[in-house]
Design an enzyme around this catalytic site. Structure first.
Site, PDB file in Angstrom:
ATOM      1  N   TYR A 108      -3.175   8.781   6.987  1.00 58.56           N
ATOM      2  CA  TYR A 108      -3.464   7.437   6.462  1.00 58.56           C
ATOM      3  C   TYR A 108      -2.195   6.600   6.442  1.00 58.56           C
ATOM      4  CZ  TYR A 108      -4.268   3.694   3.086  1.00 58.56           C
ATOM      5  OH  TYR A 108      -4.339   2.462   2.474  1.00 58.56           O
ATOM      6  N   GLU A 196      -4.728  -1.525   6.932  1.00 61.26           N
ATOM      7  CA  GLU A 196      -4.940  -0.083   6.816  1.00 61.26           C
ATOM      8  C   GLU A 196      -5.250   0.530   8.178  1.00 61.26           C
ATOM      9  OE1 GLU A 196      -6.688   1.198   2.493  1.00 61.26           O
ATOM     10  OE2 GLU A 196      -8.124   0.434   3.943  1.00 61.26           O
TER      11      GLU A 196
END
Length: 385
Positions: A108, A196
Site C-alpha cells: 500500500y 492512493e
C-alpha cells in the site's frame, strides 16, 4: 473532485508511475476488443467512485476475449453496491480492461494531509489490498509514515526507508523508490487531497506497479487545473450536489430530516452538531457562502426541499458580507415562488439584523424566528417531529 481509476492511472503514468497495460471500455464490443489487444487474459474492473469493488462483484478475471465480453455484458449497467456506495449503490457505466500480472506481493502507498501536523504525510504498508483504516485500527505497526516537509517534498532517503520498512527486496527497491517519488510529485503538482495506490504490487519477476489508483483533487485548486475538469463524471455524484455547484453553493447530502442553510463551513459544522445535541438529525450540509444573493438563497431552498426526507428547515446565518436583510428578502421570495409548506426556523445575527427580522415579520409567512442557536435547534427538531 474524484476521478476514476483509469483516469488516475493515466495521470500517474505521465509522472513515471508504472501501471498495467489497459484501456477503458464503454461498451461490450470495446471490452472484447481491448481484451484481444492485451492477449486474451485480462482483468475487467467496474469504474465507479467507490472502493470495495472486488467484494461487490465489480472486479472479474476473464481468461479470454470471449470471457471478457461475457463479463462486460453482465457488469455494464449493473448496480454495484459496496461499503462505500451505501445500499443505493452505483450504476456501472464504464469498465477498465487490463492485463493480468504475476503478483507476488500486495503493498500500500498513500498520501494525504495530516491535520494534526498541518503537513502532508506519505503512508506505506506491507498490508496492501486491505482497507487502510482497518490496517491502522488493527495492526498499526504495519502502517509506516513519513512527513513531507512543505517546500521540500518527499526525499529519496524517506522513500528508501519506507521501501525497506515494507520488506521490499533490495533488487526492487529502486523501482519502488522511483514510484514513491513520482506519486509525491503528482500529488503536489496536481493539488491533490488524496492519492492512493492500493494495491501497489511486487511481481514475481521483481517489477513494481500500481495495480489500482485513487486520486482526489482539491476543489479549491481547480482554477489552476481547468484541463482536469473534463475528467469529472457527474453521473457518480449526487444530483443535488451537482445542481448546487451550478449556483455556487456547497451541498452535501446526509441521512437526517432537518435541512440546514448556513453561511460558512464552521457555522455549518456547529449547526449540525447542535441539531444532534437537540435530538435531531441533519438532512444535509448546505453552505451558501459569505456573499450569497437573493437568487442563490432561492436556489438553495429549492435544492433543500428537493430532498423528500426533509421535514423542516433551519436557516442559521451570521450576517457579514451576506446582510440579514438580503437573506430575509431571499427567504421570502423563495417562500412565495416555491410555495414552501415545510416549517422554517430562522436564526440570524449581524449586519442589518433588525431590518431582516422586520422583512420576515411583515412577509405574511409563518416563519419561526429563534433567539440563539440552541433555541433554533430545539424548535426545528420539535417541528420536524
Amino acid at each position: 473532485m474524484k476521478i476514476h481509476e483509469y483516469q488516475a492511472k493515466a495521470l500517474l503514468a505521465k509522472y513515471g508511475v508504472p501501471v498495467p497495460r489497459g484501456s477503458v471500455a464503454f461498451t461490450v464490443d470495446e471490452a472484447e476488443t481491448a481484451a484481444k489487444e492485451l492477449g486474451g487474459s485480462v482483468v475487467v474492473k467496474a469504474q465507479i467512485h467507490a472502493g470495495g469493488r472486488g467484494k461487490g462483484g465489480g472486479v472479474k478475471i476473464g481468461k479470454s476475449a470471449v470471457e471478457a465480453r461475457d463479463i462486460a455484458e453482465k457488469m455494464l449497467g449493473m448496480k454495484l453496491i459496496t461499503h462505500q456506495t451505501g445500499p443505493e449503490g452505483r450504476i456501472v457505466q464504464r469498465l477498465l480492461v487490463e492485463e493480468t500480472l504475476p503478483i507476488d506481493r500486495e503493498l500500500y502507498l498513500g498520501i494525504t494531509l495530516d491535520r494534526g501536523t498541518g503537513k502532508n504525510v506519505f503512508m506505506a504498508s506491507a498490508a496492501g489490498g486491505m482497507d487502510i483504516e482497518e490496517v491502522a485500527a488493527n495492526t498499526p505497526e504495519l502502517l509506516l509514515k513519513e512527513t513531507i516537509e512543505p517546500g521540500i517534498g518527499l526525499q529519496a532517503f524517506q522513500a528508501r526507508k519506507l521501501a525497506f520498512g515494507m520488506g521490499i527486496p533490495a533488487a526492487s527497491v529502486n523501482g519502488a523508490v522511483a514510484t514513491m517519488m513520482a506519486l509525491a510529485k503528482a500529488y503536489d503538482e496536481m493539488d491533490a487531497s488524496l492519492a492512493e495506490i492500493n494495491p501497489f504490487i511486487l511481481t514475481k519477476d521483481g517489477r513494481t506497479l500500481a495495480l489500482d489508483a485513487k486520486f482526489g483533487i482539491d476543489d479549491n485548486a481547480m482554477f489552476r487545473h481547468k484541463d482536469l475538469m473534463e475528467l469529472r463524471d457527474i453521473n457518480e455524484e449526487d444530483p443535488l450536489e451537482v445542481e448546487a455547484s451550478k449556483h455556487g453553493l456547497n451541498y452535501i447530502k446526509l441521512d437526517g430530516n432537518v435541512a440546514c442553510m448556513v453561511n460558512g463551513a464552521g457555522l455549518a459544522m456547529a449547526t449540525m452538531d447542535i441539531i444532534k445535541y437537540a435530538g435531531g438529525s441533519p438532512a444535509n450540509f448546505l453552505d451558501v457562502g459569505g456573499g450569497a444573493n437573493a437568487d442563490q438563497i432561492k436556489n438553495a431552498f429549492r435544492i433543500l426541499l428537493s430532498d423528500s426526507a426533509v421535514k423542516a428547515v433551519l436557516i442559521n446565518i451570521f450576517g457579514g458580507i451576506l446582510r440579514c436583510d438580503v437573506l430575509a428578502t431571499g427567504v421570502v421570495n423563495a417562500a412565495r415562488e416555491l410555495a414552501i409548506k415545510h416549517p422554517v426556523v430562522i436564526r440570524m445575527e449581524g449586519t442589518n439584523v433588525e431590518e431582516g427580522r422586520k422583512i420576515l415579520r411583515e412577509s405574511g409567512f409563518n416563519f419561526t424566528v429563534a433567539d440563539g442557536m440552541r433555541d433554533a435547534a430545539e424548535k426545528v427538531v420539535r417541528l420536524a417531529q
